[in-house]
Design a protein around this motif. Structure first.
Motif, PDB file in Angstrom:
ATOM      1  N   ASP A 188      63.167  54.617 -67.636  1.00  0.00           N
ATOM      2  CA  ASP A 188      61.844  54.750 -68.243  1.00  0.00           C
ATOM      3  C   ASP A 188      60.795  54.041 -67.379  1.00  0.00           C
ATOM      4  O   ASP A 188      61.021  52.949 -66.874  1.00  0.00           O
ATOM      5  CB  ASP A 188      61.874  54.131 -69.645  1.00  0.00           C
ATOM      6  N   ASP A 189      59.633  54.675 -67.223  1.00  0.00           N
ATOM      7  CA  ASP A 189      58.542  54.078 -66.459  1.00  0.00           C
ATOM      8  C   ASP A 189      57.989  52.824 -67.128  1.00  0.00           C
ATOM      9  O   ASP A 189      57.374  51.982 -66.484  1.00  0.00           O
ATOM     10  CB  ASP A 189      57.398  55.086 -66.283  1.00  0.00           C
ATOM     11  N   TYR A 190      58.183  52.707 -68.431  1.00  0.00           N
ATOM     12  CA  TYR A 190      57.659  51.576 -69.188  1.00  0.00           C
ATOM     13  C   TYR A 190      58.763  50.576 -69.521  1.00  0.00           C
ATOM     14  O   TYR A 190      58.743  49.937 -70.567  1.00  0.00           O
ATOM     15  CB  TYR A 190      56.994  52.080 -70.483  1.00  0.00           C
ATOM     16  N   ASP A 214      59.569  47.560 -68.445  1.00  0.00           N
ATOM     17  CA  ASP A 214      59.186  46.162 -68.687  1.00  0.00           C
ATOM     18  C   ASP A 214      58.613  45.976 -70.088  1.00  0.00           C
ATOM     19  O   ASP A 214      58.936  45.010 -70.775  1.00  0.00           O
ATOM     20  CB  ASP A 214      58.175  45.688 -67.641  1.00  0.00           C
ATOM     21  N   ASP A 215      57.753  46.897 -70.506  1.00  0.00           N
ATOM     22  CA  ASP A 215      57.171  46.810 -71.853  1.00  0.00           C
ATOM     23  C   ASP A 215      58.243  47.013 -72.916  1.00  0.00           C
ATOM     24  O   ASP A 215      58.229  46.346 -73.948  1.00  0.00           O
ATOM     25  CB  ASP A 215      56.073  47.854 -72.033  1.00  0.00           C
TER      26      ASP A 215
END
Length: 51
Positions: A12-14, A16-17
């Motif tokens: 997933d690109d997110y 860290d979040d």
């Protein structure tokens, strides 16, 4: 108390979040199990959520 399952996609690109949000959910709760699915590149975590 309820058993909850969370899935975290490692591609997933997110990421860290997502990992930060996951840790916030797990604080104060008991992790029951975790599993890494290499084919899906995904982590499954089951935890016991306090009411």
């Amino acid at each position: 108390m309820k058993i909850k399952t969370v899935y975290l996609d490692l591609v997933d690109d997110y990421f860290d979040d997502a990992i930060e949000a996951l840790f916030e959910k797990l604080v104060g709760n008991t992790v029951l199990s975790s599993f890494y699915d290499d084919d899906k590149e995904q982590i499954e975590i089951q935890y016991l959520e306090k009411d």
